[in-house]
Scaffold this motif. Structure first.
Motif, PDB file in Angstrom:
ATOM      1  N   ILE A 111      59.623  37.217  71.452  1.00  0.00           N
ATOM      2  CA  ILE A 111      59.198  37.576  70.383  1.00  0.00           C
ATOM      3  C   ILE A 111      57.792  37.146  69.663  1.00  0.00           C
ATOM      4  CG2 ILE A 111      60.814  37.574  68.742  1.00  0.00           C
ATOM      5  CD1 ILE A 111      59.481  40.736  69.584  1.00  0.00           C
ATOM      6  N   GLY A 112      58.266  35.637  69.489  1.00  0.00           N
ATOM      7  CA  GLY A 112      57.263  34.513  69.067  1.00  0.00           C
ATOM      8  C   GLY A 112      55.527  34.148  69.514  1.00  0.00           C
ATOM      9  N   TRP A 113      56.213  34.146  70.218  1.00  0.00           N
ATOM     10  CA  TRP A 113      54.988  33.673  71.528  1.00  0.00           C
ATOM     11  C   TRP A 113      54.476  35.422  71.868  1.00  0.00           C
ATOM     12  CZ3 TRP A 113      52.595  36.439  75.684  1.00  0.00           C
ATOM     13  CH2 TRP A 113      51.327  35.298  76.159  1.00  0.00           C
ATOM     14  N   HIS A 114      55.043  36.582  72.042  1.00  0.00           N
ATOM     15  CA  HIS A 114      53.674  37.918  71.622  1.00  0.00           C
ATOM     16  C   HIS A 114      53.463  38.082  70.160  1.00  0.00           C
ATOM     17  CE1 HIS A 114      56.359  38.348  76.035  1.00  0.00           C
ATOM     18  NE2 HIS A 114      55.427  38.397  76.208  1.00  0.00           N
ATOM     19  N   TRP A 281      64.253  44.760  61.897  1.00  0.00           N
ATOM     20  CA  TRP A 281      65.365  44.472  62.051  1.00  0.00           C
ATOM     21  C   TRP A 281      65.865  42.991  60.663  1.00  0.00           C
ATOM     22  CZ3 TRP A 281      66.304  39.166  63.319  1.00  0.00           C
ATOM     23  CH2 TRP A 281      67.734  38.879  63.169  1.00  0.00           C
ATOM     24  N   ARG A 282      64.400  42.339  60.956  1.00  0.00           N
ATOM     25  CA  ARG A 282      64.474  41.246  59.295  1.00  0.00           C
ATOM     26  C   ARG A 282      63.989  41.528  58.344  1.00  0.00           C
ATOM     27  NH1 ARG A 282      59.803  37.514  59.311  1.00  0.00           N
ATOM     28  NH2 ARG A 282      60.998  35.798  59.139  1.00  0.00           N
ATOM     29  N   GLN A 283      64.205  43.207  58.127  1.00  0.00           N
ATOM     30  CA  GLN A 283      63.865  43.840  56.846  1.00  0.00           C
ATOM     31  C   GLN A 283      65.570  43.777  56.258  1.00  0.00           C
ATOM     32  OE1 GLN A 283      62.886  48.109  58.150  1.00  0.00           O
ATOM     33  NE2 GLN A 283      62.063  47.888  56.213  1.00  0.00           N
ATOM     34  N   ASN A 284      66.995  43.229  57.189  1.00  0.00           N
ATOM     35  CA  ASN A 284      68.240  42.964  56.955  1.00  0.00           C
ATOM     36  C   ASN A 284      68.225  41.562  56.809  1.00  0.00           C
ATOM     37  OD1 ASN A 284      71.013  41.864  56.599  1.00  0.00           O
ATOM     38  ND2 ASN A 284      70.881  43.991  58.424  1.00  0.00           N
ATOM     39  N   LEU A 320      55.876  33.163  62.004  1.00  0.00           N
ATOM     40  CA  LEU A 320      57.070  34.453  61.109  1.00  0.00           C
ATOM     41  C   LEU A 320      56.810  35.194  59.833  1.00  0.00           C
ATOM     42  CD1 LEU A 320      60.156  31.452  61.195  1.00  0.00           C
ATOM     43  CD2 LEU A 320      59.405  33.232  62.982  1.00  0.00           C
ATOM     44  N   ASP A 321      55.649  34.699  59.596  1.00  0.00           N
ATOM     45  CA  ASP A 321      55.039  35.898  58.484  1.00  0.00           C
ATOM     46  C   ASP A 321      53.612  36.827  58.330  1.00  0.00           C
ATOM     47  OD1 ASP A 321      54.300  37.066  56.194  1.00  0.00           O
ATOM     48  OD2 ASP A 321      54.486  34.988  54.837  1.00  0.00           O
TER      49      ASP A 321
END
Ligand code: C2O
Length: 476
Positions: A111-114, A281-284, A320-321
Motif C-alpha cells: 500500500i505504501g509503495w503504490h 481504515w486508519r481513521q480508527n 504515512l502522512d
C-alpha cells in the motif's frame, strides 16, 4: 523494452533495496519541493466524477498525459514519457517471482509503495500541465461500477490503453468490489477488507486477514495478498483490462498484467481509491497504531525517477502522512455521498461452471457461536492456476438444487505478471462467520465460480487444484 538487465534504473533500485534504507541515492521526495510545490497547502484528491465537472481542469490533465504519451511514442526511453513512468511499476511489480527482493506486491510494501508511486506520477503531471492544484483523481468503483466516462471516452488520452472490458452492462459485481451482503457487519463497511484489525501479518496464515501484509523478507519466505490487495485490488485490475480470447491464445488488456498495468491511466485512479481506503481504515486509532514502527519498515525506501531521469528516494516514513506528500481526499466515505448505491450481483444465468466443488460438514456449535470468534473457510495447497481469474465463493446446503446460487462469501482474483502468474500463496481464506452460523449441523456445498474476464461466451476454466478445504475458528 522489457529487458531489465539493460535498465540502469532497475539495477540502482535493486542495489538500494538490498542495502535497505541506508543507501541514499539522488534526491529525496523532499527535494521535489521547488518543482512540484511540495510543502504548500495540500491539494485535494477528488473523485473523477467531481474532478471532471471542471472542463478546464480535465483538459489540463488530459493534455499532460497526452504530452507524456506522445513523448513515449517518439522515444520509448524518454524519461518524461508516460511509458518510462509506467515501467517503474513493471520493475517493482513484475519480478521473477513473489519472493524476489524487488517485489513490492504480496507483502507490507504494497500500500505504501503504490502511495509513493501515485504521488510521484501526480507531481509529474502537475509539473507538465502547469496546473499547480492538480491531484490525480480517483475512481470510486464502489459507486461507479464501470470505468468512469473521463477515463473511458474514446479518443481521450485517459482512455489510451489496451482494454477488453467485459460486456456485462452492470459492470463490477458486489463481490468484485468487496461488498459482502452475507454478513451485516461486513456489508456496513462497504469494502470488507476494512474489517482487518491489524496492519502487519505476523504469520503467513494471517496475511489475507491483515490490512498491510507480511514483512519482506520474512523467515518463512511466505508471501500473499493482504485483505485489500486481494479484493477489490485484483478483481478491479482484471475487470479494467479484461482479456480477448481464451486459453493459450488469450490476449490480456494492460490492467490484466502487472507488467503493463500502469500504462493505463485508470491504474492510478484505481490505486488512488485503494489509497483513500487506507486513510478510511486508519481513521480508527487502533488500526493506525498497529502500523509497524520499526526501522525495517519506516526507513525502507524505494527509488523512483523524476522527469529529468534523476532518482527520487521515498521512504515508508515519507508516505504515512498524506499531507506531507501534499494531498488529502475530498472525503473518506466508501461510497460517494448522495450517489445511489448500485448493487450488482453476478446474475445466475451468467454463471460459469464451478472450478471447484466440495462438501463440508458444519459443526452444530457454529449455530450458537457468539463468543466473538470468527469462522473462516480456508483452502490450502492451492496450485497456481496460471490464468487470469476472478472467482467468487458460494456456500449452500448440500441438498440444494444445482440451480441454486447460494450465499456469496468472498471473491479472489489472479492477476498476471509478465504473461505468467506469480502465485504468491497456496492459501485462500474467507470470513464465513455469518453464513456458517446459519448452516450449523448441516452439510454444505462450497462452490468456486469464475467470473467472465473477457468477452468470449464459451470460456472454460480449468479445475482449481488444491489439497484441503476446511472451516477454521479464530478467537478474538
Ligand atoms: Cu502494483 Cu495494482 O498493482
Amino acid at each position: 523494452m522489457s529487458n531489465r538487465s539493460n535498465n540502469p534504473y532497475t539495477e540502482t533500485s535493486r542495489r538500494s533495496l538490498v542495502k535497505g534504507g541506508a543507501v541514499l541515492l539522488g534526491i529525496s521526495v523532499f527535494g521535489l519541493a521547488s518543482r512540484s510545490g511540495y510543502g504548500q497547502v495540500p491539494r485535494t484528491r477528488m473523485d473523477i466524477a467531481t474532478f471532471a465537472q471542471d472542463s478546464t481542469r480535465l483538459a489540463n490533465f488530459e493534455g499532460a498525459v497526452k504530452e507524456m504519451q506522445d513523448r513515449s511514442a517518439r522515444d520509448p526511453d524518454d524519461p518524461k514519457g508516460w511509458l518510462a513512468n509506467a515501467n517503474m511499476h513493471r520493475d517493482f511489480c513484475s519480478t521473477p517471482g513473489p519472493s524476489d527482493a524487488a517485489q513490492i506486491h504480496f507483502c507490507w510494501w504494497f500500500i505504501g509503495w503504490h502511495r509513493a508511486y501515485i504521488s510521484v506520477t501526480e507531481r509529474k503531471i502537475r509539473e507538465i500541465s502547469g496546473d499547480d492544484s492538480f491531484s490525480y483523481p480517483y475512481w470510486n468503483w464502489s459507486t461507479d461500477r464501470n470505468i468512469p466516462d473521463a477515463y473511458a471516452r474514446q479518443g481521450s488520452p485517459l482512455a489510451n490503453a489496451v482494454r477488453f472490458p467485459r460486456t456485462n452492462p452492470s459492470g463490477l459485481t458486489d463481490g468484485e468490489v468487496g461488498l459482502r451482503h452475507d454478513d451485516p457487519d461486513l456489508e456496513r463497511l462497504g469494502v470488507s477488507a476494512l474489517a482487518a484489525r491489524i496492519f502487519e501479518a505476523k504469520r503467513s496464515s494471517d496475511i489475507s486477514r491483515s490490512f498491510g501484509g507480511i514483512a519482506r523478507p520474512n523467515t518463512d519466505n511466505q508471501f500473499g495478498n493482504n485483505a485489500i490487495e486481494g479484493t477489490p485490488h485484483g478483481p478491479v485490475h482484471n475487470f479494467a483490462g479484461g482479456q480477448q480470447g481464451f486459453g493459450d491464445s488469450a490476449v490480456g488488456g494492460d490492467m490484466t498484467d502487472f507488467e503493463t498495468a500502469a500504462r493505463d491511466p485508470i491504474f492510478f485512479a484505481h490505486h488512488g481509491n485503494l489509497d483513500r481506503l487506507w486513510e478510511t481504515w486508519r481513521q480508527n486509532p487502533a488500526h493506525k497504531q498497529s502500523e509497524p514502527t520499526t526501522d525495517a519498515f519506516l526507513k525502507h525506501s524505494f527509488v523512483f525517477k523524476w522527469l529529468d531521469g534523476t532518482p527520487i528516494e521515498v521512504s515508508m516514513s515519507d508516505v504515512l502522512d498524506t499531507t506531507k506528500l501534499g494531498y488529502t481526499y475530498d472525503h473518506l466515505n466508501v461510497f460517494r455521498p448522495n450517489a445511489p448505491i448500485v448493487m450488482a450481483q453476478q446474475a445466475a444465468p451468467d454463471r460459469l461452471a464451478p472450478i471447484a466443488t466440495q462438501k463440508l460438514s458444519v459443526p452444530l456449535a457454529a449455530q450458537g457461536a457468539d463468543d466473538g470468534s470468527r469462522k473462516y473457510l480456508e483452502i490450502t495447497g492451492v496450485a497456481n492456476p496460471n490464468a487470469s481469474l476472478t472467482v467468487s465463493v458460494y456456500l449452500k446446503p448440500a441438498n440444494a438444487p444445482a440451480t441454486e446460487a447460494g450465499t456469496e462469501v468472498g471473491t479472489f482474483a489472479v492477476v498476471k505478471s509478465g504473461g505468467k502468474v506469480d502465485w504468491p500463496s497456496d492459501r485462500l481464506v474467507f470470513d464465513v462467520t455469518s453464513a456458517i452460523r446459519r448452516f450449523g449441523g448441516q452439510e454444505i456445498t462450497v462452490e468456486l465460480v469464475p467470473h467472465r474476464i473477457g468477452g468470449s461466451p464459451d470460456q472454460k476454466y480449468a479445475p482449481l487444484k488444491y489439497e484441503k478445504m476446511e472451516i477454521t475458528t479464530q478467537r478474538p
